[in-house]
Design an enzyme around this catalytic site. Sequence first.
Site, PDB file in Angstrom:
ATOM      1  N   LYS A  88      29.565  48.750  10.971  1.00 26.71           N
ATOM      2  CA  LYS A  88      29.931  48.455  12.348  1.00 26.71           C
ATOM      3  C   LYS A  88      28.658  48.209  13.162  1.00 26.71           C
ATOM      4  O   LYS A  88      27.663  48.917  12.990  1.00 26.71           O
ATOM      5  CB  LYS A  88      30.713  49.658  12.882  1.00 26.71           C
ATOM      6  CG  LYS A  88      31.413  49.502  14.197  1.00 26.71           C
ATOM      7  CD  LYS A  88      32.268  50.760  14.420  1.00 26.71           C
ATOM      8  CE  LYS A  88      32.937  50.779  15.759  1.00 26.71           C
ATOM      9  NZ  LYS A  88      33.773  52.002  15.921  1.00 26.71           N
ATOM     10  N   SER A 163      37.677  50.458  18.169  1.00 29.23           N
ATOM     11  CA  SER A 163      36.525  49.574  18.203  1.00 29.23           C
ATOM     12  C   SER A 163      36.055  49.112  16.822  1.00 29.23           C
ATOM     13  O   SER A 163      35.198  48.235  16.712  1.00 29.23           O
ATOM     14  CB  SER A 163      35.361  50.255  18.924  1.00 29.23           C
ATOM     15  OG  SER A 163      34.992  51.464  18.272  1.00 29.23           O
ATOM     16  N   SER A 187      39.398  54.782  17.331  1.00 33.67           N
ATOM     17  CA  SER A 187      38.715  53.543  16.952  1.00 33.67           C
ATOM     18  C   SER A 187      38.787  53.188  15.474  1.00 33.67           C
ATOM     19  O   SER A 187      38.395  52.088  15.088  1.00 33.67           O
ATOM     20  CB  SER A 187      37.247  53.590  17.382  1.00 33.67           C
ATOM     21  OG  SER A 187      37.149  53.463  18.780  1.00 33.67           O
TER      22      SER A 187
END
Length: 464
Positions: A88, A163, A187
Site C-alpha cells: 500500500k 483505504s 480499511s
Amino acid sequence: MNLSGSILDLNKTSATELSHLLKTGAVSAAEATEHYLSRIDVLNPKYGAFVSTQAELACEEAAALDRERAAHPARPLPALWGLPLAHKDLVAVAGAPTTYGSLAFAAAPAAQDDPLPAVLRSAGAVNLGKTQTSEFGLTGYAENLVAQPARSPFDPQLTAGGSSGGAAAAVATGMLPVAPGSDGGGSIRIPAACCGLVGLKPTRGFVPTDQRAESATLPLTVSGVLARSSADAKLLFQAIAPSSAPAMAADGLLRAKKLRIGVSLASPFAHDLDIRVADNYLAAVSHVAEALEALGHTVVHADIKYPPHYLRLFSTLWQSQFAQTEFSAEQLAQFTAYARYSWEAGAGIGADQRAATIAQLQVFAREVAAQWSAYDVLLTPTLAGDAKPVGCFEALAPAQNFIAQCEWSPFTSIVNVVGAPALAMPVLPAAAVDDAAPASVQLIGHKNSDFALLELAAALEAAL
C-alpha cells in the site's frame, strides 16, 4: 516455463498453490514475477490497483532468488519464497516512491523498507510495486489526486473500497495472488466487501511490526491481509504474525467444538445516524447464521446496546490523530478538500480534549468488549450495502462525506476502537449469477483469536 501448460495455469492458481509450486521448483521466482507484471500491464489501466510498479527491481529480486536457490539447493526456503506481493502506498519500500496518496509528497524512491515490508522481504516475497490508497488512508474509498481510483472488479464504475482499495482490486482481478493492507477503521474489510475477498483485520498488537498501545494513546491502525480465500489469507498472515505467538496458546476457539455465535445488526453510530442495511446484506447474515447452525454452533440474537456519543468521540479521535502530523502551508494547499478539512478540524482539537476523548473511548471500548464477551464470535454485516459509485463521496462537502462513509460502513470502526480481530468474507446467495457481486459478513472474535477466525471462515467456505 517449468509449469506444464500455458501461463493461464497461473491465472487459476491460488496463492497457497502458487507458493507450493514455487517451493517445489515447478515455477521459478522469475516466472511468477513476470506473469503478474504482465497482468498488471494489461489490467491496471481498467481497475487502478497500482500507483506505480518497480518491474526492473522486481525482476532483479526474483532472479537473485533463483540464483541463490540454484547455488544452495539444500538450504530451507523462507515462508513466502518467490511470492509476488505489493505494498500500500502508505508504507516505505526500498527503491519505490511513497506518496501517501498525496500530491504534497515528491515521489522519490525510499532508501529502506518500513518494518512490515522488511519482514515480508525477509520471508522471500518479491515486491512488484505500490497499490492505490486514499490520501493518508483517511477514507473508505481509494481515490486521490496522484493516480486513478481503485475500481471494483465487478463494475469499474464502482469503488474498490478503501483505504486498501488498490490491494483489494489487485488481488480480486489477479494482478496479485494475495496482498498486505492496513486497517484503521475498516480499511481492509471495506475493500474486501467491495471486491468479494476475505479481509482480516488483526487484534491490536498481534502483528509485531504494528504500533503498541500506550495508556495515553489509542492506536486504531493495524496491518492485515486481503486474499481470495481464508487459506490464502492464512498463508500471508502467518508470515506477518507467526502462529507461534504466545497469545496463540490461550486461543480456546481453536479447540472449541461448538461456538456461541451472536448475530447483531446494532451499530454504535445508530444514536446519531440513520443506519439502514440493504436487503442483500441482511440475507447474507441470515445465510451465514444458518450455515453456522448447520456446522453445530449455537447461533443467537446478540442484544448489543452501544453507549451514546460514538460519532462525536470517534470523529474527534480520527481527526486529532491525523493532525499529530505537521504539514507546511505549501503541502496543505496540495491536499484534497477532504484531507485538508480533516487536518484542520484535528488541528483545532486541543491536547486536553484529545486526552479526554481517548479516556472516554477506552471506557467505551471496555463496555462494548464486556457485551461482546458473552459470545465467542459476533456476526454482523461488513457494510450497510454494496460498493458506491466512484466519485460519489468526493462530490460531497467534507463534513457530509464523513457522515456518508459512517452510514455506509457502520460496523467496522468500533472493532478498531475495541482492538479486537475481525474478518470480512464474501457471501453469495444460492441463486446468484456467476458475475454477481457478493454481499459480505463480518466475524468479530475475542482478542488474539485471529487464527481461529481464519479457521471458522474456512469451515464456512466449505459449507457455503
